[in-house]
Design a protein around this motif. Structure first.
Motif, PDB file in Angstrom:
ATOM      1  N   GLN A 193     -13.604  50.318  11.464  1.00 50.20           N
ATOM      2  CA  GLN A 193     -13.341  49.257  10.764  1.00 50.20           C
ATOM      3  C   GLN A 193     -13.823  49.584   9.006  1.00 50.20           C
ATOM      4  N   ASP A 194     -13.604  48.893   7.617  1.00 48.60           N
ATOM      5  CA  ASP A 194     -13.839  49.513   6.816  1.00 48.60           C
ATOM      6  C   ASP A 194     -14.533  48.481   6.046  1.00 48.60           C
ATOM      7  N   HIS A 195     -14.748  48.604   4.628  1.00 46.24           N
ATOM      8  CA  HIS A 195     -15.785  48.298   3.945  1.00 46.24           C
ATOM      9  C   HIS A 195     -15.680  47.748   2.695  1.00 46.24           C
TER      10      HIS A 195
ATOM     11  N   TYR B 118       0.720  44.961   8.588  1.00 44.39           N
ATOM     12  CA  TYR B 118       0.871  46.147   8.730  1.00 44.39           C
ATOM     13  C   TYR B 118       0.499  46.961   7.594  1.00 44.39           C
ATOM     14  N   ASN B 119       0.077  48.491   7.807  1.00 39.40           N
ATOM     15  CA  ASN B 119       0.428  49.508   6.783  1.00 39.40           C
ATOM     16  C   ASN B 119       0.908  50.417   7.627  1.00 39.40           C
ATOM     17  N   SER B 120       2.339  51.092   6.539  1.00 39.39           N
ATOM     18  CA  SER B 120       3.390  52.485   7.243  1.00 39.39           C
ATOM     19  C   SER B 120       2.230  53.850   7.269  1.00 39.39           C
ATOM     20  N   ARG B 121       1.283  53.649   6.919  1.00 39.85           N
ATOM     21  CA  ARG B 121       0.309  55.382   7.205  1.00 39.85           C
ATOM     22  C   ARG B 121      -0.858  54.864   8.057  1.00 39.85           C
ATOM     23  N   PHE B 122      -1.119  56.172   7.483  1.00 41.81           N
ATOM     24  CA  PHE B 122      -3.020  56.351   7.809  1.00 41.81           C
ATOM     25  C   PHE B 122      -3.942  55.647   6.892  1.00 41.81           C
ATOM     26  N   GLY B 123      -4.927  54.947   7.180  1.00 41.78           N
ATOM     27  CA  GLY B 123      -5.353  53.809   6.190  1.00 41.78           C
ATOM     28  C   GLY B 123      -6.225  54.954   5.122  1.00 41.78           C
ATOM     29  N   ASP B 124      -6.908  54.657   4.242  1.00 43.07           N
ATOM     30  CA  ASP B 124      -7.681  55.238   3.910  1.00 43.07           C
ATOM     31  C   ASP B 124      -9.079  54.571   3.190  1.00 43.07           C
ATOM     32  N   PRO B 125     -10.265  54.071   3.810  1.00 41.62           N
ATOM     33  CA  PRO B 125     -11.276  56.056   4.233  1.00 41.62           C
ATOM     34  C   PRO B 125     -10.885  55.479   5.426  1.00 41.62           C
ATOM     35  N   GLU B 126     -10.501  54.439   6.739  1.00 43.35           N
ATOM     36  CA  GLU B 126     -10.772  54.419   7.858  1.00 43.35           C
ATOM     37  C   GLU B 126     -10.379  56.245   8.392  1.00 43.35           C
ATOM     38  N   THR B 127      -8.650  57.033   7.869  1.00 42.37           N
ATOM     39  CA  THR B 127      -8.679  58.331   8.334  1.00 42.37           C
ATOM     40  C   THR B 127      -9.931  58.959   8.298  1.00 42.37           C
TER      41      THR B 127
HETATM   42  N1  GLY Z   1      -8.113  50.807   3.482  1.00 39.91           N
HETATM   43  C1  GLY Z   1      -7.352  50.128   4.143  1.00 39.91           C
HETATM   44  C2  GLY Z   1      -6.344  50.395   3.387  1.00 39.91           C
HETATM   45  O1  GLY Z   1      -5.976  52.008   4.010  1.00 39.91           O
HETATM   46  O2  GLY Z   1      -5.246  50.002   2.989  1.00 39.91           O
END
Ligand code: GLY
Ligand code: AMP
Length: 420
Positions: free
Chosen positions: A213-215, A286-295
């Motif tokens: 989960q991100d903030h 949907y995103n087509s990649r690793f998330g930031d900062p979830e990764t």
């Molecule tokens: N944390 C959201 C994103 O990577 O799009």
């Protein structure tokens, strides 16, 4: 073995640090990278969107694998170009990356294949959109989304009709998101806890990673404007085994199958932004990649060689690999430059990095510059401090122990990461 990672933020630093753990002892390159990444990889000074340079560098330097991390090069077809040049690349081709690059595309895909998501309509004409918003059955808040990539800012939650009209006109008539806002999606407002699930897929098999989960908001208590993300934690207590099964059967598998049925082979990571609504889990985006900062809190929990996973995806053998995860929880706290996400000063020396590392945290660099052995802030989000712990509470406490050692002029961080 030589691996080139495209990108230069905290996510890329987390990918590089995980690749560096491999027994294969890879020689790592990163374009463009950043000050902190230069400690773990050789940084190559071309922009993440520069497809020609990526192909040329990979050929000239006999790179064995290119990992394309950010959304823009993916949607611009960097993986297509690398593959055409005979280079092994990890990430979706442009056609597949549309699941993030076009909300109109992804919503239509979900509708056609009955994948649960908010009801919606698409508009290119502001008058028609406003007529739609006037229908007596229209509920508020309404959600207005720009079709294309908008640095995570293309979603407006409009509390009432006037705000919704303003958002629609801003996007369609005043070009507030440029071409990305030339089509808008108006969708139903959903409620419930949000969860992110990143998943590896080779176009046939889908293997979800641990939840996170991100903030997104800048200040404690989810106050202030949206940011790229001020921190994240893993796992999400809301994401039970039962919900994971439902997501697998109603969302993850159907998404990969839907793409395949459309003639699109999706290879890489799919980011499922989910909302656990009273009517079951639904896709927010949907995103087509690793998330930031979830990764930065998911990959530290990975207990399988990431190179093997990337190979399995590229070779379409994901079904043959067993992906293991550590039981420990993880928390990542972002330390940002004062004034972010609006306006901030760069070039201040960062102190306390070594003291922080001594506490056992991992420091991922998102926006730093290195000069004469010293680090300076060079972006809005500057560092991501991650700790693992036996429980999420442990991970949070350890991460903040590291965070408290670090500072520069006007630096700040949220004090409530992981406490959602
Ligand atoms: N944390 C959201 C994103 O990577 O799009
Ligand atoms: P997105 O960029 O699509 O992830 O949207 C940003 C944020 O807006 C999400 O993380 C949600 O918090 C919120 N959001 C987007 N779509 C909806 C929706 N249909 N209902 C409620 N909240 C939403």
């Amino acid at each position: 073995m030589k691996i080139l990672v495209i990108g230069g933020g905290g996510r890329e630093h987390a990918i590089i640090k995980k690749l560096a753990e491999s027994d294969k002892k890879p020689e790592l390159y990163c374009a463009p990278g950043n000050g902190g990444i230069s400690e773990d990889a050789i940084c190559v000074p071309f922009k993440a969107v520069d497809k020609e340079s990526a192909v040329k560098f990979a050929l000239d330097n006999k790179i064995d694998m290119v990992m394309v991390a950010p959304d823009d090069p993916l949607s611009l077809g960097m993986v297509d170009d690398l593959e055409a040049a005979g280079i092994r690349a990890f990430g979706p081709v442009a056609k597949a990356a549309q699941i993030e690059a076009s909300k109109v595309f992804s919503k239509a895909l979900m509708k056609k294949y009955n994948i649960p998501t908010a009801d919606y309509e698409v508009f290119t004409d502001s008058n028609e959109a406003i007529e739609y918003l006037k229908r007596p059955e229209q509920k508020y808040p309404a959600v207005i989304k720009a079709d294309g990539l908008a640095l995570g800012k293309g979603v407006i939650i409009a509390p009432d009709f006037d705000a919704a009209c303003e958002a629609v006109k801003g996007m369609l008539d005043d070009g507030m998101f440029g071409k990305s806002g030339s089509r808008v999606v108006i969708e139903e407002f959903m409620t419930g806890p949000e969860v992110t699930v990143l998943a590896f897929t080779d176009g046939k098999t889908v293997k979800p990673m641990v939840s996170s989960q991100d903030h997104k908001r800048v200040f404690d208590g989810d106050k202030g404007p949206n940011t790229g993300g001020m921190g994240a934690f893993s796992p999400s207590a809301n994401y039970t085994d039962e919900i994971a099964d439902i997501c697998m059967n109603t969302i993850f598998k159907p998404t990969v199958e839907a793409l395949a049925a459309e003639g699109i082979k999706y290879k890489g990571v799919i980011y499922f932004g989910l909302m656990l609504t009273p009517n079951g889990p639904k896709v927010v985006e949907y995103n087509s990649r690793f998330g930031d900062p979830e990764t930065q809190c998911v990959l530290p929990r990975l207990d399988t060689d990431l190179i093997d996973i990337f190979d399995a995806v590229i070779d379409e053998k994901l079904d043959e690999i067993d992906i293991k995860w550590k039981k420990e929880a993880a928390c990542c706290v972002v330390v940002a430059s004062g004034g972010y996400p609006v306006k901030y000063q760069s070039g201040y020396e960062i102190s306390g990095l070594d003291e922080a590392s001594k506490t056992g945290v991992t420091v991922y660099h998102a926006g730093t510059k290195k000069d004469n052995g010293k680090f300076y802030n060079a972006g809005g989000r500057v560092l991501g401090i991650t700790a693992l712990g036996g429980t999420l509470q442990d991970a949070i406490a350890k991460a903040y122990e590291g965070v408290e050692k670090i500072s520069w002029t006007d630096s700040f961080y949220r004090k409530d990461i992981g406490r959602k």
